[in-house]
Enzyme design. Sequence first.
Site, PDB file in Angstrom:
ATOM      1  N   GLY A 169       0.797  -1.244  -0.031  1.00 13.67           N
ATOM      2  CA  GLY A 169       0.077   0.024  -0.022  1.00 13.67           C
ATOM      3  C   GLY A 169       0.742   1.385  -0.007  1.00 13.67           C
ATOM      4  O   GLY A 169       0.581   2.301  -0.871  1.00 13.67           O
ATOM      5  N   GLY A 170       1.889   1.160   0.659  1.00 17.93           N
ATOM      6  CA  GLY A 170       2.804   2.317   0.844  1.00 17.93           C
ATOM      7  C   GLY A 170       3.486   2.469  -0.646  1.00 17.93           C
ATOM      8  O   GLY A 170       3.590   3.538  -1.139  1.00 17.93           O
ATOM      9  N   TRP A 196       2.541   1.600  -3.457  1.00 12.32           N
ATOM     10  CA  TRP A 196       1.156   2.232  -4.538  1.00 12.32           C
ATOM     11  C   TRP A 196       1.025   3.656  -4.289  1.00 12.32           C
ATOM     12  O   TRP A 196       0.984   4.399  -5.337  1.00 12.32           O
ATOM     13  CB  TRP A 196       0.029   1.678  -4.020  1.00 12.32           C
ATOM     14  N   HIS A 197       1.316   3.959  -3.268  1.00 13.85           N
ATOM     15  CA  HIS A 197       1.221   5.742  -3.019  1.00 13.85           C
ATOM     16  C   HIS A 197       2.236   6.512  -3.693  1.00 13.85           C
ATOM     17  O   HIS A 197       1.929   7.741  -4.111  1.00 13.85           O
ATOM     18  CB  HIS A 197       1.139   6.002  -1.448  1.00 13.85           C
ATOM     19  N   GLY A 198       3.377   5.953  -3.617  1.00 17.57           N
ATOM     20  CA  GLY A 198       4.463   6.591  -4.247  1.00 17.57           C
ATOM     21  C   GLY A 198       5.840   6.035  -4.466  1.00 17.57           C
ATOM     22  O   GLY A 198       5.970   4.902  -3.558  1.00 17.57           O
TER      23      GLY A 198
END
Lengths: 372, 487
Positions: free
Chosen positions: B323-324, B326-328
């Site tokens: 998830g982390g 995916w954010h950047g």
Amino acid sequence: MSAQKWIKIWMIMILTISFAVGLINYVIDPLGFNKKILIKNMNIVKEDNTLFTIKYKMPLLKKGGWDNLMLGTSRIGLMDTHVADRYLGGKTFTMSLPGSAMPLQWDSFLYAIKFNNIKNIIYGIDFMTFNKNLKFNDDYVQLKEEIQSFDSFYTYDIYFNIQTLIKSIRTIVNNNALHPRYHVYYSESGMRHFPNYKQKLKNGTFKLQNSINDHIKYYFDKNRGIYAKYEYSHEYMRMFKKIVDYCHKNDIKIYVYIPPMYAEHFYALKEAGLKQAFETFKRELAEITDFTDFTGVNSITTNKDNYWDSSHLRKEHTELVISKLLYPEDSVEHQDFGVQVTKENIEAHLKQQNDQYKYIDLKEILDSIYRH
Amino acid sequence: MLFNSYIFIFAFLPVTFFVYFYLNKKRLTEAAKGFLVFSSLFFYSWWNIIYLPLILVSMLFNYVVGKQLTKVMPDQNHYLKKSLLIIGIISNLALLGYFKYADFFITNFNRVVDSNIPLLHLALPLAISFFTFQQIAYLVDSYRGQTHEYDFLNYAVFVAFFPQLIAGPIVHHAEMMPQFANLRNKVKNYRHIALGLFVFSIGLFKKVVIADTFAVWATNGFDVAERLNLIEAWITSLSYTFQLYFDFSGYTDMAIGAALLFNIKLPINFSSPYKATSIQDFWRRWHITLSRFLKGYVYIPLGGNRHGEIRTYSNLFATFLLGGIWHGAGWTFVFWGALHGLALVIHRAWHKLGFRMYTFIAWFITFNFINASWVFFRAKEFEDAIKVLKGMSGMTGINLPYGLSTKLSFLTQYGVDFGNFIVETGGDTYTFIWLIAGMVFVLAFKNSVELANSFKVSYKTMLFSGILFSVGVLSMNKVSEFLYFNF
């Protein structure tokens, strides 16, 4: 109430609010954009419009009809265009852009020549303009595409917004005050006026030293000042060279000078660790063109009464600057003010200026400002 | 095109709305659907048309793969079906990886092996993270036999529908397509329109008025200041915490509101996340559709909690690490994901051991953890994050207003200075008022979903949303950023 009625009234409501705000702002015109309706005790005295420099000035440039152009930061904005008209003939426009980095000056130069048959350019070139890390003006970030594609500038958002409404209300209150507070604003020729300072000067309430200190903070605060994280940009200087080359090729006369700053500002540059970069800037400038350097220590820069703050010379000295710039050999007043610099004499000039540098306690000045 | 722009509000949205319903009224339902796809792609291309072919190819590819997946019966050729799914997922991830992570990978590779491979400097195609995840979910659903899609136009509406295209919510095929297929939804529904305008107004106000106000102090603290004292550091972190929430949830509200005009109900994405009393509770309230995706398509396929405690913990951690990322494409995002993964592991272990705590303490710890972890999410470099955290812990000095220096002069012996106390973040007394108001808004008030659920067609709601909308529109003149724009 039916949903359909809800929607209808909702629509009427938002349109009414929006148009009412737009109309009030248009009539009061707190930023002096249209100056269509001037009513005593209402909107004669306007608000500061320097935050909207691009929106204000670009449409004036686009209208055309300007023969001479003044380029640079706010320091050139205070130069009296009438004096320039007299010396150069034709009509002069001041495309000064407060705190601007070179890319914005480059873009505005292209914009100006696109719509005008410019014959003379007076370029007040500033050291701070060549800081690679200088933050771009917000309106430049927003309007860059329009400037670069030579588009028109819409101004309806100036009227349809709450910030302007607050300014409109303030304008009405100010105009009704016993002593209306005057603001900085631009004239039709793009010149920058400081009527508030003049008024204060007249009243004997202008605190020059405070004004100088505030501006020293504005320039030299190590985190947020205009010189913060200064990194000299050779690329920006190449951009400037393109302007000079263009002028030479197209028969436009260009007069370049470094605006005079109050001596304390000059000393502060050294204390901020910028002396070397300042010299690099002048050396590269001399390689490109001859220029007149008004910085340093002389009869004008050591007298703070010649300035509004640490670096903005008062309008009254425009004639002196222009005569030194255009006809140095004829100028007899203040012989020590304005040195003609070429690539031949640059080293001697720098050495002489180096000897003039003096220690000032920049930290003490900044700390004293924060304490208030 | 941004929702909070004049062109969207006064031109694109009304034109799309009226033409769409006009075509439907004339019983040209397929043409209406086609027009909606065209409008959505126009909306997508407004920023930069160069990536239009990319989204079209991506849509076409996933449509074909999805169609094949639904065609193969489970008992026919399981191996073929699984291979097809894997090819589909890998292709999507490869596209995302190329555009989003290539330079990140090259930078780290250069650092590790001391090489000098030039960076690609690719511009990130708009919304690629969102439409990629959405289409991966579609492929998995097709594999599971949960979708039945035979028409490319339908599929294009599902992916490109403009309210949710840029920043979600991340929707499922199964929750969207029946809505588009429903004939009753092709007729103007005035209650939906009123509700849509109501929700859109709330979102616009949250984004333009609240988030953009906090943005100034957050940007100064993170990007401009070199050093922050205690008060400045807390102003910086709290400003960003509120900016992010009001920005993203405001934008989501606008998406939900705009979709409602077309009789489409998008899923809830935020539910007062800062009221959460545990990190698990937070992820049930924050970016709900992303949590739903990560749970359904990462955590559960990894084994979820079905293989013992240790595997559960590692699955949780891995899911949030992903998830982390995916954010950047940056180590600060990885670290932020790891922090949240770790917090969820600790939370689960804590509960397993039967510990409980008072609600206020639980909220206090959760909020401060979230506030501190956003520092890594926002910081461009670790150095920036350390700068803010050091300031928050008082390690870079405590400064109080100069006016207090006479009354509290004894504090100087403990290293407290006076003056210069909020210079680096900018702002003034109003900054504190805004921060307190922000806290009150997120804790004591109903959120937009709750307000929408209790929505009644009345003068009160009309007046409320009309004022919010007007203030929002009349505040759109300043430079505005949207934080999830490049994700």
